[in-house]
Design a protein around this motif. Structure first.
Motif, PDB file in Angstrom:
ATOM      1  N   GLY A   1      88.374 -18.257   0.157  1.00  0.00           N
ATOM      2  CA  GLY A   1      87.959 -19.373  -0.499  1.00  0.00           C
ATOM      3  C   GLY A   1      86.408 -19.009  -1.231  1.00  0.00           C
TER       4      GLY A   1
ATOM      5  N   ASN B   1     100.429 -17.794  -7.353  1.00  0.00           N
ATOM      6  CA  ASN B   1     100.031 -18.183  -6.006  1.00  0.00           C
ATOM      7  C   ASN B   1      99.321 -17.129  -5.000  1.00  0.00           C
ATOM      8  OD1 ASN B   1     102.085 -16.892  -4.941  1.00  0.00           O
ATOM      9  ND2 ASN B   1     103.636 -18.478  -4.983  1.00  0.00           N
ATOM     10  N   SER B   2      99.124 -17.264  -3.982  1.00  0.00           N
ATOM     11  CA  SER B   2      98.298 -16.512  -3.108  1.00  0.00           C
ATOM     12  C   SER B   2      99.169 -15.821  -2.209  1.00  0.00           C
ATOM     13  CB  SER B   2      97.183 -16.992  -2.340  1.00  0.00           C
ATOM     14  OG  SER B   2      96.251 -17.610  -2.966  1.00  0.00           O
TER      15      SER B   2
ATOM     16  N   SER C   1      86.916 -22.293  -2.691  1.00  0.00           N
ATOM     17  CA  SER C   1      87.611 -22.880  -3.549  1.00  0.00           C
ATOM     18  C   SER C   1      89.012 -22.515  -3.184  1.00  0.00           C
ATOM     19  CB  SER C   1      87.452 -22.208  -5.212  1.00  0.00           C
ATOM     20  OG  SER C   1      85.866 -22.369  -5.336  1.00  0.00           O
ATOM     21  N   THR C   2      90.038 -23.253  -3.994  1.00  0.00           N
ATOM     22  CA  THR C   2      91.413 -22.963  -3.789  1.00  0.00           C
ATOM     23  C   THR C   2      92.123 -22.353  -5.064  1.00  0.00           C
ATOM     24  OG1 THR C   2      92.141 -24.980  -4.517  1.00  0.00           O
ATOM     25  CG2 THR C   2      91.982 -24.390  -2.104  1.00  0.00           C
ATOM     26  N   ASN C   3      92.936 -21.328  -4.897  1.00  0.00           N
ATOM     27  CA  ASN C   3      93.586 -20.731  -6.101  1.00  0.00           C
ATOM     28  C   ASN C   3      94.317 -21.602  -6.788  1.00  0.00           C
ATOM     29  OD1 ASN C   3      95.080 -19.036  -7.502  1.00  0.00           O
ATOM     30  ND2 ASN C   3      96.133 -17.936  -5.949  1.00  0.00           N
ATOM     31  N   GLN C   4      93.894 -21.975  -8.007  1.00  0.00           N
ATOM     32  CA  GLN C   4      94.420 -22.837  -9.060  1.00  0.00           C
ATOM     33  C   GLN C   4      95.377 -22.063  -9.848  1.00  0.00           C
ATOM     34  OE1 GLN C   4      93.601 -26.095  -8.847  1.00  0.00           O
ATOM     35  NE2 GLN C   4      92.214 -25.783  -7.231  1.00  0.00           N
TER      36      GLN C   4
ATOM     37  N   ASP D   1      94.720 -13.639  -6.978  1.00  0.00           N
ATOM     38  CA  ASP D   1      94.941 -13.210  -5.509  1.00  0.00           C
ATOM     39  C   ASP D   1      96.065 -12.201  -5.661  1.00  0.00           C
ATOM     40  OD1 ASP D   1      95.426 -12.558  -2.897  1.00  0.00           O
ATOM     41  OD2 ASP D   1      94.890 -14.661  -2.339  1.00  0.00           O
TER      42      ASP D   1
END
Lengths: 583, 341
Positions: free
Chosen positions: A245, A403-404, A396-399, A261
């Motif tokens: 994050g 995806n991760s 932060s989150t992966n926007q 990611d």
């Protein structure tokens, strides 16, 4: 046994050194050449201590404790010797502090201050020595070398023996081997064991910094599975703590428009690996064992040392190349951006990835898929340089559209991770195909985990038992070589421990630290709902798009070819700017 | 048939000590190697005849004049340690000695009695460079193994874990010579002295081991007529003594170099000692590699910094890895203490 350090009674076990006991007790003894994973060499003479009754000072790193021994670590005699040896070492090391990656944590500088070393009595004696550059991955700058010999040992421990010491005495110098049977495989273990950054990655951060200011470009960062559990160390976070994050936040702050990611790419690699394993099992002429190819240093090793094994390498591209391909095609199309304006920067635990990114087959329309590769250390440096308070960043989150990844992707950073991920998917696919029986439907293959250099496991498949082997640390491959044909599937990671021990990771990297990083990765795996790569639907959507558009050969598969050695460039050093300023 | 117990008793009785400079008990060394061999597959014997210390010429002299005794000494060692276990015997010589004297040794080795010994004996010729450090036991092992020539950490000592990690007996030429005498009860506690410099009769002399330096010079008719000083125990590492300090035996390597007091320039002498050490330093440790480099730089510098010079000298004595680095200060300090004060 009991003995005394600085008049304080301390406890140690037979066979321990003074340094080991002192550090366990929180007693500070400085050292430069000492590294817990390497032989004790006692070269630098900085960890000197005084033992009552002994004629000479001794090095704490090499001296075993004895009952009733009385050790003094701060006596005037000890301080004087440490100070002078530091003065001699500092005068060996041409100070290129202005753009030095490890300056914020420079041990020489810290010790110079602590011991009030006089740095103006001796002139820098190595300023005109050469720098040797290997491919576009690693360099050894002779003008900065302090003769600790750690790089040479690290190279020998990899079984490569490419770095050699030529000459003797004050003329000795670390140089590439002239033996045409040896080649650098870019693993960067030399850089990971150099206490003064004389052996270091060929940096890309200055170019990245420049391109980040170019408004006509869409600059995208993508970070590898393993760096999320190691980068935090550079900022005082606990070993193995997942800071993905904060990494996303930090990269955004540095000016990257998108942060992705690489775990997503790892799920693609797993998919290709698993499919290829099943395809080879159906193919009577397939080369066995199948061998992973996502470690570029291992690929360089095969291409030079064992070209006969090239057909055994899987054709899967490595995770960051997959993701870069997805970005410059699928994503670019969706966003309506010209791929030519996209700049992909990979943050990798690895020096060999710098060389991999230059491979012509990993390009699209003449442009490399990955434009720049930064090591974990280089990212840490950029964050420090920008004075970003990493520790206190809001995660932060992966926007992103990508995806991760699955839990299986997270463990790519640990030795055995690629194998385990591929097996998770392969057993699922094979069980789906065979429908009726469940053979070995395990999720976790713990046999292939851990720091042991050579691990193996047996997996029940329809009609046969697969034998798989996992190697980390290139020299361990020789253990497997004589019985290679007994195996179906081999994973090799060039660096000890896998990518968590990669040549681009933070200093110091030790086995004990690697264990904590590994634990961090398996914790991430456990926390994910989706733990098998093929269950990542976003990945499957992209994978299907590639197939539907007949782009597999442009985006999914790769190829290898025999190499005749590593490219070496030697660069003549000029007097450093630092020196010129102060003379 | 040679009885190993009687060999060791005779060596003990003769009181033999190493003649390479360290003066370690020979009987003790042999016993350690023998004990270590019990648990190991094989072992090695090395004759160290590669004199690297300037001013010492006795190894060549002994090999030239007493090849039969030297080989007999090797034979005894081989018998004592158990010939079946000794895999190889190395005769380590410098280029000059190899060229001049190895033929003499080979002739002896061809005797029927030594057939088995000859089969496993190998001459090992020292490279021109690193002459001094390769005489250090563990650096010598590295040299034979093809590794970087530098001393190893001890323990383990070569006697227990030496060449290829096997027990290894390393003795000086003179020790092997003395052994052959001791076993025949002919050892008379003598040693070989190399005398050179400002003397009329330079050369190698075999005289009583406990003679004072003065007696050695007088008995060899070398007592100078003009003012002089000496360097005893090696012309690089030895102690400098003035002419009133010679009522003591020679320590370390058996050599006496005589200097004419009025014509010897101290700075030149310092330069030559330091140059020798700088060239011979293996490069392993900071104190010696950098220290000797900086001393060489300083001693010829127009802005000579006396404080720094002696700081580096003290540091060599206190913090160098091996005895080579810590031996240079002996010459420098004794020169100042014994001649200038």
């Amino acid at each position: 046994m009991q003995f005394k350090i600085d008049d304080k009674i301390v406890e140690g076990r037979e066979g321990q050194t003074i340094l080991e006991v002192a550090r366990a007790q929180g007693i500070n003894i400085p050292s430069l050449c000492y590294h817990p994973d390497l032989d004790v060499k006692a070269n630098c003479r900085v960890c000197l201590v005084e033992i009552k009754g002994r004629h000479k000072l001794v090095t704490a790193c090499s001296t075993l404790i004895q009952p009733a021994m009385e050790v003094y670590t701060t006596s005037p005699r000890v301080s004087a010797a440490r100070r002078l040896n530091l003065e001699l070492i500092i005068a060996e090391h041409t100070k290129k502090c202005g753009d030095c990656l490890i300056l914020p944590d420079c041990q020489l500088l810290q010790l110079a201050q602590e011991y009030q070393v006089k740095t103006n009595r001796l002139t820098e004696r190595k300023t005109l020595r050469q720098t040797y550059r290997f491919g576009s991955a690693v360099e050894v700058d002779g003008s900065q070398c302090i003769d600790c010999q750690n790089c040479v040992e690290a190279c020998a421990r990899q079984g490569i023996n490419y770095l050699k010491i030529k000459g003797s005495g004050s003329n000795q110098e670390v140089m590439p081997s002239r033996d045409s049977t040896a080649a650098c495989v870019y693993c960067g273990q030399c850089t990971l064991h150099c206490p003064v950054s004389a052996a270091q990655e060929q940096v890309a951060w200055p170019e990245v910094e420049k391109i980040l200011k170019d408004k006509s470009k869409v600059v995208i960062a993508q970070f590898a599975p393993s760096i999320r559990v190691s980068l935090g160390e550079e900022f005082g976070l606990p070993y193995g703590e997942n800071c993905e994050g904060q990494i996303i936040t930090a990269l955004k702050k540095l000016g990257f428009q998108e942060v992705l990611d690489v775990n997503f790419g790892a799920d693609i690699t797993t998919m290709v690996e698993a499919e290829e394993l099943l395809a080879r099992l159906r193919d009577k002429r397939a080369a066995w064992p199948m061998m992973t190819s996502c470690c570029p240093s291992w690929v360089s090793y095969v291409e030079f040392y064992h070209p006969e094994l090239i057909p055994n390498l899987t054709t899967a591209r490595s995770p960051h190349i997959h993701l870069a391909g997805a970005l410059k095609t699928y994503w670019a199309k969706q966003q309506g951006i010209n791929a030519k304006n996209i700049v992909v920067v990979s943050i990798m635990p690895c020096t060999a990835k710098k060389e991999e990114a230059r491979r012509p087959e990993l390009s699209l329309n003449g442009q490399p898929l990955v434009d720049y590769v930064l090591t974990t250390r280089e990212l840490a440096y950029l964050i420090k340089k920008a004075k970003i308070d990493f520790k206190n960043l809001v995660p932060s989150t992966n926007q992103s559209l990508f995806n991760s990844g699955s839990g299986a992707a997270a463990i790519y950073g640990a030795s055995g991770g690629v194998m385990e991920s591929a097996l998770r998917t392969a057993v699922s696919l094979v069980n789906k195909e065979s429908q009726n029986k469940i053979f070995d439907n395990r999720l976790e293959f713990t046999e292939v985990r851990g720091l042991q250099g050579f691990k193996e496991a047996k997996i029940q498949f329809p009609g046969q038992r697969l034998k798989v082997g996992v190697i980390n640390g290139l020299s361990n491959f020789s253990l497997l070589l004589p019985k290679l044909k007994d195996y179906h599937y081999i994973e090799v990671m060039a660096c000890p421990g896998g990518c968590i021990g990669g040549g681009g990771q933070p200093l110091p990297t030790t086995k004990a630290i690697c264990e904590k990083r590994i634990a961090g990765l398996y914790k991430i795996d456990k926390s994910r709902i989706i733990r098998r790569a093929h269950e990542n639907t976003a990945m499957q959507t992209y994978y299907q798009w590639v197939k539907d558009n007949h782009l597999s050969f442009q985006l999914i598969y790769t190829k290898f070819k025999k190499s005749n050695g590593s490219l070496v460039k030697s660069v003549v050093n000029k007097k450093s700017i630092f020196t010129q300023l102060f003379k | 048939m040679i009885n190993s117990r009687s060999i060791i008793k005779k060596i003990e009785a003769a009181g033999l000590v190493g003649r390479g400079g360290a003066s370690y008990s020979t009987a003790q060394k042999w016993a350690v190697v023998k004990a270590a061999l019990k648990n190991k597959k094989s072992g090695y014997i090395i004759l160290n005849g590669a004199e690297g210390e300037p001013g010492v010429k006795k190894d060549g002299y002994i090999i030239n004049h007493y090849p039969a005794e030297v080989i007999a000494g090797l034979y005894l060692a081989d018998q004592f340690l158990g010939t079946a276990k000794i895999k190889k015997v190395y005769i380590f010589l410098n280029q000059e000695y190899y060229k001049k004297y190895s033929a003499g040794l080979k002739v002896i080795l061809e005797r029927p009695k030594y057939k088995f010994l000859e089969a496993k004996t190998e001459f090992f010729v020292k490279p021109e460079r690193l002459a001094y450090i390769s005489g250090e036991e563990s650096a010598l092992l590295n040299l034979i193994e093809g590794k970087k020539v530098e001393p190893r950490l001890k323990p383990p000592f070569p006697a227990e874990s030496g060449l290829y990690d096997q027990p290894t007996l390393i003795n000086n030429t003179e020790t092997f010579y003395n052994l052959s005498l001791a076993v025949k009860n002919k050892y008379r506690d003598t040693r070989f002295y190399t005398i050179d410099g400002a003397v009329k009769h330079s050369g190698v002399y075999n005289l009583a081991a406990n003679l004072t330096i003065e007696a050695v010079l007088r008995q060899t008719n070398n007592w100078p007529t003009s003012l002089f000083f000496v360097q005893a125990g090696g012309a690089a590492s030895g102690e400098v003594l003035n002419s009133h300090q010679l009522e003591r035996p020679v320590e370390g390597a058996g050599s006496i170099r005589v200097y004419d007091l009025s014509s010897t320039v101290g700075k030149k002498l310092f330069q030559s000692w330091i140059k020798f050490y700088q060239e011979q330093s293996c490069g392993k440790c900071t104190a010696c590699r950098e220290g000797t480099y900086r001393l060489a730089e300083l001693v010829s510098s127009p802005t000579y910094d006396d404080g720094l010079f002696w700081e580096i000298v003290d540091n060599l004595a206190d913090s160098s890895f091996c005895a080579l680095g810590s031996s240079l200060p002996e010459a420098l300090r004794s020169y100042v203490n014994n001649l200038k004060k």
